[in-house]
Design a protein around this motif. Structure first.
Motif, PDB file in Angstrom:
ATOM      1  N   ASN A  84     -10.798  10.556 -43.416  1.00 36.05           N
ATOM      2  CA  ASN A  84      -9.865  11.403 -43.558  1.00 36.05           C
ATOM      3  C   ASN A  84      -9.628  12.718 -44.963  1.00 36.05           C
ATOM      4  N   ILE A  85      -9.134  13.890 -44.986  1.00 32.13           N
ATOM      5  CA  ILE A  85      -8.876  14.510 -45.627  1.00 32.13           C
ATOM      6  C   ILE A  85      -7.134  14.775 -46.005  1.00 32.13           C
ATOM      7  N   SER A  86      -7.251  14.742 -48.037  1.00 38.74           N
ATOM      8  CA  SER A  86      -5.769  14.109 -48.523  1.00 38.74           C
ATOM      9  C   SER A  86      -6.386  15.588 -49.594  1.00 38.74           C
ATOM     10  N   GLY A  87      -6.144  16.391 -49.359  1.00 33.79           N
ATOM     11  CA  GLY A  87      -5.878  17.486 -50.587  1.00 33.79           C
ATOM     12  C   GLY A  87      -7.749  17.813 -50.374  1.00 33.79           C
ATOM     13  N   LYS A  88      -7.937  17.991 -51.658  1.00 29.22           N
ATOM     14  CA  LYS A  88      -9.582  18.381 -51.828  1.00 29.22           C
ATOM     15  C   LYS A  88     -10.126  17.250 -52.590  1.00 29.22           C
ATOM     16  N   CYS A  89      -9.485  16.357 -51.390  1.00 31.14           N
ATOM     17  CA  CYS A  89     -10.643  14.794 -51.182  1.00 31.14           C
ATOM     18  C   CYS A  89     -10.588  13.939 -50.278  1.00 31.14           C
ATOM     19  N   ILE A  90     -11.720  12.810 -49.685  1.00 36.56           N
ATOM     20  CA  ILE A  90     -11.813  12.265 -49.097  1.00 36.56           C
ATOM     21  C   ILE A  90     -10.995  11.463 -48.933  1.00 36.56           C
TER      22      ILE A  90
END
Length: 494
Positions: A248-254
């Motif tokens: 699950n992705i949020s911006g440039k992070c998991i």
């Protein structure tokens, strides 16, 4: 700071410990019922078989993991030095060459085969020492996710002739063809063809000479168990039969990962210990991947596949060493066929492991335990393993029966095998490759999958497919790279 390690092979175990030593709260998940990744242990009718790596060449890398917490590795696991390290058996004329032990022993063995190559071997070791000082001591635990890091090493790489293959490096110093074969097989231990693998991997010669070769009492599985016990001692959470199915992705992070039971696991950092090809092709969104990742996943050359035959014997073979390299009549031509990823060759070369030479607990009294490993094409080749496995099994047993293991057909028992199809299913290895991508120069350092993901800031990679490469020293060193990249426990994520 919470960190999740995905995969319980040696790279994942080492990362879990190193992250914990930095103050992280660590959870490790493992797909199988036991830790170890490819270092599985099988038991059949009183016989024990280590399925994974069997050679310990850099014991200090294990010592470091225990010393992180003020503990001694010797209190958890015993390493037994071997001599010789390997016996090479040349099937064309039955020549035997014992390699290892003191340098005097090795020089005596070389003189039996080719007196002219004694001085050449000493020069080879000196050249290997120079590669080791740069390639291992300076670069093996350094991140290569920035191109400038790679460019800064160009003068060293040019001076050491990293463009040259291991075969060409060895052939520069040795004249005898048998010795050239014996001293160029090291790339095969990490998934590479000696005729195309960069000579940087020639550092293995000096690594072996510096630290020798050992075997863990109880086998590789005992090493895994010692690390598991250390992890429990320092408070790491371990979840087996648990694997990641998506991110699950949020911006440039998991932000979190979804597990096979539907649970969602959130963390600040994620460390993936598995085949990067599988990670980027099967687990992460394709739409977000950079061109560099697409090129690596689509164009990279995979390592060869592995066929592993396990068996016990109702008799003992005391004349067979712990580690034997059985070399067939063809060398370069055979390797070309294997790495061409097309068809199954008619012949083979073998690695024969007899742990009962050192540790009698691997078999019932009066018996021996063996496994035989044969490099084979990976699943990109057009091979039907359901039909080819029985044929290959018979040919290998016939060959050993006529050479190293007389009357094997009468004494063999508890036989089973693994093919590249098993490597794909059990280890999530794309194309059933034995060691992820091949260690060519153009697939090394910056060109390899980066230890810090090119896509997600809080995703880190450890294991055979990332820098510095396969083999236990390479995988354990990749954990040291990840440790350098992980934020401190009080530091915000980038």
């Amino acid at each position: 700071m919470k960190t999740v390690v995905i995969g319980g092979g040696f790279g994942g175990l080492a990362c879990a410990l190193r992250a914990t030593a930095k103050g992280h709260e660590v959870t490790l998940i493992e797909k199988k019922t036991e830790l170890g990744g490819r270092a599985q242990v099988f038991e059949r009718n009183g016989f024990i078989f280590d399925a994974g790596p069997t050679v310990v060449t850099a014991p200090f890398l294990f010592d470091e993991l225990f010393s992180l917490f003020g503990k001694n590795r010797q209190d958890y696991i015993t390493f037994i030095p071997l001599s010789p390290w390997y016996q090479f058996y040349f099937s064309d004329d039955k020549t035997r060459f014992n390699y290892g032990g003191t340098i005097e022993n090795t020089l005596d063995e070389i003189e039996k085969i080719s007196p002219d190559d004694v001085s050449g071997y000493l020069k080879l070791i000196e050249h290997s020492r120079k590669i080791y000082k740069v390639g291992f001591e300076q670069l093996a635990d350094q991140p290569f996710h920035r191109l400038m890091t790679m460019l800064a090493q160009v003068p060293h790489l040019i001076k050491l002739r990293a463009d040259r293959s291991v075969w060409k490096m060895v052939s520069r110093y040795l004249k005898n063809d048998k010795l050239r074969q014996a001293f160029s097989i090291q790339p095969l231990l990490v998934g590479g063809n000696p005729f195309s693998t960069t000579s940087i991997y020639g550092l293995i010669h000096y690594l072996e000479r510096q630290y020798g070769i050992s075997f863990a009492k109880g086998g590789t599985g005992a090493i895994v168990e010692s690390l598991r016990q250390l992890m429990l001692d320092v408070g790491i959470t371990i979840k087996t039969e648990t694997t990641m199915v998506s991110a699950n992705i949020s911006g440039k992070c998991i932000s979190s990962i979804t597990l096979n039971d539907g649970e969602t696991l959130s963390a600040d950092n994620f460390i993936y210990n598995g085949d990067p090809l599988f990670l980027y092709q099967q687990l992460l969104p394709q739409s977000r991947q950079k061109m560099s990742i697409r090129l690596k996943t689509e164009k990279s050359q995979r390592s060869m596949g592995l066929y592993v035959l396990f068996f016990g014997t109702k008799a003992q073979y005391p004349n067979v060493e712990h580690h034997t390299i059985w070399l067939g009549k063809r060398y370069e031509e055979l390797l070309k066929e294997i790495f061409a990823e097309k068809d199954m060759p008619d012949d083979f070369s073998l690695y024969l492991h007899r742990p009962t030479a050192t540790d009698a607990s691997f078999a019932p009294k009066g018996c021996d335990s063996f496994y035989v490993l044969a490099p084979v094409p990976n699943l990109r080749a057009n091979i039907n393993w359901q039909t080819e496995e029985p044929k290959l099994r018979k040919k290998i047993i016939d060959a050993l029966d006529k050479t190293l293991l007389p009357n094997l057909k009468q004494t063999i028992t508890s036989v089973f095998s693994m093919t590249p199809e098993d490597f794909k299913a059990d280890y999530l290895s794309e194309d059933g490759a034995g060691f992820s991508i091949s260690p060519k120069f153009t697939q090394s350092a910056w060109f390899r999958f980066h230890n810090r993901s090119e896509v997600y800031n809080n995703l880190f990679l450890v294991g055979a497919g990332t820098h510095p490469g396969a083999g236990m020293p390479g995988v354990l060193s990749s954990a040291k790279v990840v440790e350098r990249l992980l934020p401190d426990s009080q530091t915000d994520l980038p």
